[in-house]
Write an enzyme that holds these catalytic residues in place. Sequence first.
Site, PDB file in Angstrom:
ATOM      1  N   ASN A  26       0.875  -1.184   0.000  1.00 34.88           N
ATOM      2  CA  ASN A  26       0.000   0.000   0.000  1.00 34.88           C
ATOM      3  C   ASN A  26       0.906   1.226   0.000  1.00 34.88           C
ATOM      4  O   ASN A  26       1.442   1.607   1.036  1.00 34.88           O
ATOM      5  CB  ASN A  26      -0.890  -0.015   1.252  1.00 34.88           C
ATOM      6  N   LYS A  84       0.149   4.219  -0.403  1.00 31.43           N
ATOM      7  CA  LYS A  84      -0.525   5.436   0.098  1.00 31.43           C
ATOM      8  C   LYS A  84      -0.264   6.605  -0.879  1.00 31.43           C
ATOM      9  O   LYS A  84      -0.144   6.398  -2.075  1.00 31.43           O
ATOM     10  CB  LYS A  84      -0.077   5.773   1.515  1.00 31.43           C
ATOM     11  N   HIS A 137      -9.798   1.252   4.902  1.00 27.56           N
ATOM     12  CA  HIS A 137      -8.528   1.488   5.601  1.00 27.56           C
ATOM     13  C   HIS A 137      -8.784   2.482   6.732  1.00 27.56           C
ATOM     14  O   HIS A 137      -9.599   3.399   6.586  1.00 27.56           O
ATOM     15  CB  HIS A 137      -7.485   2.049   4.615  1.00 27.56           C
ATOM     16  N   GLU A 174      -7.231   4.948   7.723  1.00 24.96           N
ATOM     17  CA  GLU A 174      -7.027   6.361   7.336  1.00 24.96           C
ATOM     18  C   GLU A 174      -8.271   6.896   6.623  1.00 24.96           C
ATOM     19  O   GLU A 174      -8.604   8.075   6.768  1.00 24.96           O
ATOM     20  CB  GLU A 174      -5.762   6.481   6.458  1.00 24.96           C
ATOM     21  N   GLU A 222      -5.811  -4.712  10.823  1.00 21.81           N
ATOM     22  CA  GLU A 222      -4.815  -3.653  10.977  1.00 21.81           C
ATOM     23  C   GLU A 222      -5.098  -2.876  12.257  1.00 21.81           C
ATOM     24  O   GLU A 222      -5.918  -1.933  12.244  1.00 21.81           O
ATOM     25  CB  GLU A 222      -4.891  -2.691   9.795  1.00 21.81           C
ATOM     26  N   GLY A 274       1.999   2.549  10.834  1.00 21.57           N
ATOM     27  CA  GLY A 274       2.954   3.641  10.674  1.00 21.57           C
ATOM     28  C   GLY A 274       3.617   4.089  11.965  1.00 21.57           C
ATOM     29  O   GLY A 274       4.238   5.152  12.014  1.00 21.57           O
ATOM     30  N   SER A 284       3.039  -1.883  10.635  1.00 19.00           N
ATOM     31  CA  SER A 284       4.480  -1.843  10.883  1.00 19.00           C
ATOM     32  C   SER A 284       5.189  -3.175  10.634  1.00 19.00           C
ATOM     33  O   SER A 284       6.098  -3.551  11.382  1.00 19.00           O
ATOM     34  CB  SER A 284       4.765  -1.336  12.302  1.00 19.00           C
TER      35      SER A 284
HETATM   36  C1  PEP Z   1      -0.989   0.372   6.106  1.00 17.86           C
HETATM   37  O1  PEP Z   1      -0.903   1.415   5.499  1.00 17.86           O
HETATM   38  O2  PEP Z   1      -2.010  -0.315   5.967  1.00 17.86           O
HETATM   39  C2  PEP Z   1       0.116  -0.067   6.950  1.00 17.86           C
HETATM   40  C3  PEP Z   1       0.059  -1.239   7.505  1.00 17.86           C
HETATM   41  O3  PEP Z   1       1.176   0.806   7.071  1.00 17.86           O
HETATM   42  P1  PEP Z   1       2.588   0.498   7.809  1.00 17.86           P
HETATM   43  O4  PEP Z   1       3.080  -0.813   7.274  1.00 17.86           O
HETATM   44  O5  PEP Z   1       3.454   1.648   7.442  1.00 17.86           O
HETATM   45  O6  PEP Z   1       2.309   0.415   9.277  1.00 17.86           O
END
Ligand code: PEP
Length: 251
Positions: free
Chosen positions: A11, A13, A96, A98, A168, A174, A213
């Site tokens: 992803n 982003k 997601h 976000e 998630e 992040g 992460s």
């Molecule tokens: C995500 O954007 O879904 C995500 C898991 O980001 P990160 O791996 O940076 O935590």
Amino acid sequence: MLKRQSLIVANWKMNGSLDSIRRLVGAIVPGIKDVPGEVLICPPFVYIAELVKLLEKTTIRLGAQNVSQMESGAFTGEIAPPMLKDLACEYVIVGHSERRMLYNESATQIARKFVAVQASGIIPILCVGELLEDRNARGTEAVIAKQLDTVIEVAGIKAFRQAVIAYEPVWAIGTGKTALPEQAQEVHEFIRLRLARHDHKTADSVRIIYGGSIKADNAEQLFELADVDGGLIGGASLVAKEFLAICHSVR
Ligand code: PEP
């Protein structure tokens, strides 16, 4: 028990430029050949057409990070599922955290997106996850159950035969704080059991991937868990060496 194919999702982003994504894909493609299961890249919308060209003759699949629940019409700035289908997108991320938090997407809107995506022949990747406050208040299961149940009510349980779920935890996205393997396994198992209340076969076959992460040095211990079928990778998917190492952590 069914053997589920693994899925690793990049992803990106809102990151990258035409130049940087060309370099990134150029560095990923040669290293991806022996990775078992599926690898998927979800770039920003405007780079999807470029990715179609860059990924031609590779096994890497293409997806999008978001989509409208509407099919067409006066919705300025939105992208409809049939448009993504036109560009050969096979998957779309919906819900997601976000999108839920920064763009106030409701559970019902996310469920409608899920349905619209499937109606266009695309596989939705439904993200669910709790805030740190929820976890600290022992509310993780209640939050995840509500997020899942809304989609089950709107789409029906059988729709999950053509879907992927991404667990998630919001506190892990992040932040550099990955869920401990036992925390991830506990929630993944809970998700499967929640679906099994409606249909065992669907629950057993649906892929549930973990995101939050993931890095090269923690991927293997997450991917070897019984109910973890792969990963959704944000930051680490922007670094070819790191992303390839994560992909090669799949058994
Ligand atoms: C995500 O954007 O879904 C995500 C898991 O980001 P990160 O791996 O940076 O935590």
